[in-house]
Enzyme design. Structure first.
Site, short mmCIF file in Angstrom:
data_model
loop_
_atom_site.label_atom_id
_atom_site.label_comp_id
_atom_site.label_asym_id
_atom_site.label_seq_id
_atom_site.Cartn_x
_atom_site.Cartn_y
_atom_site.Cartn_z
N ASP A 1 -12.55 -16.36 11.43
CA ASP A 1 -13.06 -15.63 10.25
C ASP A 1 -14.40 -14.96 10.55
O ASP A 1 -15.24 -15.53 11.26
CB ASP A 1 -13.24 -16.58 9.07
CG ASP A 1 -12.14 -16.43 8.04
OD1 ASP A 1 -11.31 -15.52 8.19
OD2 ASP A 1 -12.12 -17.22 7.07
N PHE B 1 2.39 3.72 7.54
CA PHE B 1 1.98 2.38 7.09
C PHE B 1 2.73 1.27 7.83
O PHE B 1 2.22 0.17 7.94
CB PHE B 1 2.31 2.19 5.60
CG PHE B 1 1.53 3.06 4.66
CD1 PHE B 1 0.21 2.76 4.36
CD2 PHE B 1 2.11 4.16 4.05
CE1 PHE B 1 -0.52 3.54 3.48
CE2 PHE B 1 1.40 4.95 3.17
CZ PHE B 1 0.08 4.64 2.89
N ASP C 1 11.77 2.26 5.39
CA ASP C 1 11.26 0.89 5.39
C ASP C 1 12.41 0.02 5.90
O ASP C 1 13.57 0.29 5.59
CB ASP C 1 10.86 0.46 3.97
CG ASP C 1 9.85 -0.67 3.99
OD1 ASP C 1 8.75 -0.47 3.46
OD2 ASP C 1 10.16 -1.75 4.56
N GLU D 1 -10.85 -20.66 11.53
CA GLU D 1 -11.09 -20.13 12.87
C GLU D 1 -10.88 -18.61 12.90
O GLU D 1 -9.91 -18.10 12.32
CB GLU D 1 -10.11 -20.79 13.85
CG GLU D 1 -10.66 -20.85 15.26
CD GLU D 1 -9.60 -21.25 16.25
OE1 GLU D 1 -8.80 -22.15 15.93
OE2 GLU D 1 -9.57 -20.62 17.33
N LYS E 1 -3.85 -2.54 16.05
CA LYS E 1 -4.44 -1.42 15.30
C LYS E 1 -5.43 -0.67 16.20
O LYS E 1 -5.47 0.57 16.21
CB LYS E 1 -5.15 -1.92 14.03
CG LYS E 1 -4.21 -2.47 12.97
CD LYS E 1 -3.40 -1.36 12.31
CE LYS E 1 -2.39 -1.87 11.31
NZ LYS E 1 -1.51 -0.84 10.78
N ILE F 1 0.84 -1.20 0.00
CA ILE F 1 0.00 0.00 0.00
C ILE F 1 0.88 1.26 0.00
O ILE F 1 0.60 2.21 -0.72
CB ILE F 1 -0.97 0.00 1.20
CG1 ILE F 1 -1.81 -1.29 1.18
CG2 ILE F 1 -1.89 1.22 1.17
CD1 ILE F 1 -2.65 -1.51 2.40
N SER G 1 -7.42 -0.42 10.10
CA SER G 1 -8.04 -1.54 9.40
C SER G 1 -9.46 -1.75 9.88
O SER G 1 -9.77 -1.51 11.06
CB SER G 1 -7.21 -2.80 9.69
OG SER G 1 -7.92 -3.95 9.31
N LYS H 1 1.61 -7.45 9.77
CA LYS H 1 0.19 -7.56 9.42
C LYS H 1 -0.37 -8.96 9.29
O LYS H 1 -1.51 -9.14 8.87
CB LYS H 1 -0.06 -6.80 8.12
CG LYS H 1 0.67 -7.40 6.93
CD LYS H 1 0.16 -6.82 5.63
CE LYS H 1 0.84 -7.43 4.44
NZ LYS H 1 0.34 -6.98 3.17
N ASP I 1 14.28 1.18 10.83
CA ASP I 1 13.28 0.42 11.58
C ASP I 1 12.50 1.33 12.51
O ASP I 1 13.07 2.25 13.12
CB ASP I 1 14.05 -0.62 12.39
CG ASP I 1 13.18 -1.73 12.88
OD1 ASP I 1 13.36 -2.85 12.40
OD2 ASP I 1 12.33 -1.47 13.76
N TYR J 1 -2.99 -8.93 15.84
CA TYR J 1 -2.71 -7.89 14.84
C TYR J 1 -3.78 -6.80 14.92
O TYR J 1 -3.48 -5.61 14.98
CB TYR J 1 -2.68 -8.51 13.43
CG TYR J 1 -3.01 -7.52 12.34
CD1 TYR J 1 -2.08 -6.55 11.97
CD2 TYR J 1 -4.26 -7.52 11.72
CE1 TYR J 1 -2.40 -5.61 11.01
CE2 TYR J 1 -4.58 -6.59 10.75
CZ TYR J 1 -3.64 -5.63 10.41
OH TYR J 1 -3.96 -4.70 9.46
#
Ligand SMILES: O=c1ccn([C@@H]2O[C@H](COP(=O)(O)OP(=O)(O)O[C@H]3O[C@H](CO)[C@@H](O)[C@H](O)[C@H]3O)[C@@H](O)[C@H]2O)c(=O)[nH]1
Length: 380
Positions: free
Chosen positions: A303, A86, A37, A301, A159, A18, A130, A90, A64, A155
């Site tokens: 989901d 960003f 990055d 699992e 966020k 992204i 997200s 993830k 980093d 994760y």
């Protein structure tokens, strides 16, 4: 297009999927870009392609998010007007196995960033969040005021925690901070030129890359995780959004920060359309004229059944809307995959610039910079 010529955006995680597409949009809108990055889940070749497509270069440091001294050095060296953040790990499954690494990289990395911003009086931030922060949605389509925090994985929790932290920061100093969190739905597709796309260096579990690998013959069949959900055809429903639409959403967010002092605000970036796994497979087959053999397996699992955005607020306030269709997402992804079977792996690296005057000074100033790199990848 933005009127913010000659302004500089500091992009963390700029070599990622992204981040790199967003940099294309930023350069085309007239911004200058400084990016970092650590290249743990990306390749700097992405930035070479950015240069090739836009005819413009970026300032790149391999750095980093846990290296607070290096981060600060970026702010000391450049006049930064906005930050788009960003850089993050993830992978949902990995986050359950290594929670501390995720909390450290994502949460502490963001604290380092915001502290450096504060010190250098940079107060305009766009955070890459997200739709996972909504957890299992109580209502659809999901509006920004839907409760958050009931997240099913580590994760997602990072966020959520970062969003709360940024909100607290803006509450503590409301006249200072101007922050937007963008909640992405499911980013897919690639740059329409076929020159840029997703090139993770770690294993992935997302649907479109899997479909494509089956279509190209690298895998035998696509596993469908459950066909007995209460949806249009029994398979899970998501809001897939083209990465270029997502990228233009960030340029719109910078315009929004310019237009009003928001303190802290969240916006959904999605298309507003729910698409099932089977519908995506069929669209992909039609566009690419391939066959994707299917293997129906039990539900995965954790989901969620269905998830798609209400985009009224982002349309109205960001003056942004999606342009790319589901077919565009499939054909652009396919073009990227077929024309670049090894992603950026064969490209020459984009040479990082030196952050410190001398290597000796760098090591002294920033021991973390020369230790084993921590895992900050680029994600959403
Ligand atoms: O091999 C596969 C992979 C996925 N799916 C299904 O496809 C849908 C989408 O799955 P996936 O691409 O893994 O996306 P999400 O589960 O929605 O999660 C992704 O999208 C979220 C929103 O951006 C992010 O928060 C997560 O990190 C990211 O993994 C789901 O119904 C899955 O069950 C399959 O049936 N087979």
């Amino acid at each position: 297009m933005s009127a913010s010529k000659d302004k500089t955006v500091f992009v963390t995680g700029g070599a990622g999927f992204i981040g790199s597409h967003c940099i294309v949009e930023l350069l085309e809108a007239g911004y200058k870009v400084v990016t970092i990055d650590n290249l743990t889940n990306s390749r700097s070749g992405a930035l070479k392609r950015v240069e090739e497509l836009t005819g413009k270069s970026v300032t790149f440091y391999q750095c980093d998010m846990l290296d607070a001294v290096a981060l600060e050095a970026v702010f000391a060296k450049h006049h930064i007007d906005y930050v788009i953040h960003f850089a993050a790990m993830k992978a949902v499954g990995e986050s359950m196995l290594f929670p501390l690494i995720y909390y450290k990289n994502n949460v502490i990395g963001t604290i380092n960033l915001v502290e450096a911003m504060k010190k250098h009086n940079v107060t305009q931030l766009v955070f890459s969040s997200s739709c996972t922060v909504y957890g299992d949605p109580a209502t659809l389509p999901i509006t920004e005021d839907h409760p958050t925090g009931n997240v099913t994985n580590v994760y997602g929790r990072t966020k959520y925690l970062i969003e709360e932290m940024l909100k607290d920061l803006s509450r503590a100093d409301p006249d200072k901070w101007n922050i937007i969190s963008l909640r992405y739905f499911n980013p897919v597709g690639a740059h329409p030129s076929g020159r840029m796309g997703e090139d993770p260096t770690k294993p992935f579990t997302n649907l479109m890359p899997y479909i494509s690998q089956v279509a190209i013959g690298k895998r035998d069949k696509l596993t469908i995780f459950g066909d007995d959900y209460d949806t249009v055809d029994g398979t899970g429903v998501r809001d897939y959004i083209h990465v270029m639409d997502l990228a233009s959403g960030h340029v719109a967010a910078l315009d929004r920060l310019d237009s009003e002092h928001l303190r802290y605000k969240t916006y959904n970036l999605g298309t507003g359309c729910g698409v099932s796994v089977l519908q995506l497979v069929r669209a992909f087959e039609a566009v690419t004229k391939t066959q994707v053999p299917l293997d129906i397996q039990p539900r995965r699992e954790g989901d969620i059944v269905s998830m798609y955005a209400n985009t009224d607020l982002s349309k109205r306030e960001l003056k942004w809307q999606t342009k790319y269709t589901l077919e565009n997402m499939c054909e652009d992804f396919w073009r990227w995959q077929t024309q670049n079977p090894n992603g950026y792996a064969d490209d020459a690296p984009y040479e990082p610039e030196t952050l410190y005057a001398s290597p000796v000074k760098a090591a002294a100033a920033s021991p973390a910079a020369v230790s084993v790199s921590t895992n900050v990848a680029n994600g959403h």
